[in-house]
Scaffold this active site. Structure first.
Site, PDB file in Angstrom:
ATOM      1  N   HIS A   1       0.847  -1.188   0.000  1.00  0.00           N
ATOM      2  CA  HIS A   1       0.000   0.000   0.000  1.00  0.00           C
ATOM      3  C   HIS A   1       0.888   1.245   0.000  1.00  0.00           C
ATOM      4  O   HIS A   1       1.803   1.355   0.803  1.00  0.00           O
ATOM      5  CB  HIS A   1      -0.881  -0.026   1.245  1.00  0.00           C
TER       6      HIS A   1
ATOM      7  N   ASP B   1      -7.012  13.108  -8.064  1.00  0.00           N
ATOM      8  CA  ASP B   1      -6.605  11.970  -7.234  1.00  0.00           C
ATOM      9  C   ASP B   1      -7.881  11.300  -6.741  1.00  0.00           C
ATOM     10  O   ASP B   1      -8.597  11.858  -5.907  1.00  0.00           O
ATOM     11  CB  ASP B   1      -5.756  12.465  -6.053  1.00  0.00           C
TER      12      ASP B   1
ATOM     13  N   ALA C   1     -10.253   7.326  -6.276  1.00  0.00           N
ATOM     14  CA  ALA C   1     -10.375   5.871  -6.323  1.00  0.00           C
ATOM     15  C   ALA C   1     -11.363   5.499  -7.426  1.00  0.00           C
ATOM     16  O   ALA C   1     -12.187   6.324  -7.841  1.00  0.00           O
ATOM     17  CB  ALA C   1     -10.876   5.349  -4.974  1.00  0.00           C
TER      18      ALA C   1
ATOM     19  N   LYS D   1     -18.677   2.445 -15.306  1.00  0.00           N
ATOM     20  CA  LYS D   1     -17.473   3.188 -15.681  1.00  0.00           C
ATOM     21  C   LYS D   1     -16.366   2.988 -14.648  1.00  0.00           C
ATOM     22  O   LYS D   1     -15.199   2.779 -15.003  1.00  0.00           O
ATOM     23  CB  LYS D   1     -17.810   4.671 -15.836  1.00  0.00           C
TER      24      LYS D   1
END
Length: 263
Positions: free
Chosen positions: A104, A162, A164, A214
């Site tokens: 991570h 930025d 997720a 998407k």
């Protein structure tokens, strides 16, 4: 940094990890800030993160390279890779570097901004352990798989994206569970595939993909670039961050730097 030093991290490794975590907190991304330090320390003590590891360039052809992280802190492997991509871009216009055997790496934007600070466009991607099902499915195969792009803008603040590939990062749900707060509708599903606002149920269930199909497609693309291309683990083979602490995650990353002066 004292906590990192206590488990054997060198001065440079301490600085990189600490700077990354503080960067996230200072930008309001508390899910990827100092709150992540305890699990990193637990992984070092369990043997799945090597605090003394030196990431190594194992493939270098033209303006493309591959870094083996050797189970270093994700931030350390990622920093080595982005610095290499920056070097390639400054000498030849573009640099693309992938990473395998990593962990991570915190906030993806931290690494994209490394390139922007050198007047380069920076791209940082990473796969992650599976917490999301492909669109229309029920089996957890995809991670939240962050995407970051930073673009220099002269004397102004750089443009930074930025995000997720899920509606939110899983860290936000972990944070809500720790604080005992409900999560907004649309963030996650329970183990039966029903929408939930209970963070504990969400952690036992799955993340909702950003924008439906998407986000699912984007997560698959990031996994291909970060995991398949680098030779890292991908899909359900990527190890969890908070479980199996003694087993390496095998995370993969993808970095690119583009010299805007050459365009």
């Amino acid at each position: 940094m004292e906590a990192l030093a206590a488990v054997g991290a060198g001065d440079e490794e301490q600085s990189i990890v600490a700077d990354s975590l503080l960067f996230a907190d200072m930008r309001g991304i508390t899910s990827h800030g100092v709150s992540k330090l305890p699990v990193y320390i637990k992984r070092v003590l369990a043997g799945s993160i090597n605090p003394k590891a030196k990431p190594e360039c194992v493939v270098s052809r033209g303006y493309v390279a591959c870094i083996d992280g050797h189970n270093a802190f994700g931030q350390v492997a990622a920093s080595v890779a982005m610095r290499h991509a920056i070097m390639l871009a400054l000498s030849g216009g573009v640099g693309v570097v992938v990473v395998r055997n990593s962990n991570h790496f915190g906030a993806a934007g931290y690494f994209a901004l490394m390139a922007a600070s050198r007047n380069l466009i920076g791209v940082a991607l990473s796969n992650a352990n599976p917490t999301m099902a492909p669109w229309g499915g029920s089996r957890l195969l995809l991670g939240t798989n962050p995407i970051a792009i930073a673009v220099p803008t002269g004397d102004e603040c750089p443009f930074v994206l930025d995000l997720a590939c899920s509606t939110v990062s899983r860290g936000r749900i972990i944070e809500a569970a720790r604080l005992g707060r409900p999560i907004p509708p649309g963030w996650a599903l329970d183990k039966n595939g029903n929408p939930t606002t209970d963070p504990q149920e969400a952690l036992r269930g799955q993340m909702a993909p950003l924008g439906g199909v998407k986000g699912s497609g984007l997560a698959e693309a990031v996994d291909i670039l970060s995991g398949v291309l680098s030779g890292a683990r991908f899909l359900s083979s990527v190890g969890p961050l908070y479980q199996d602490l003694d087993k390496p995650q095998g995370v993969g990353h993808f970095f690119a730097a583009v010299n805007v002066a050459d365009i």
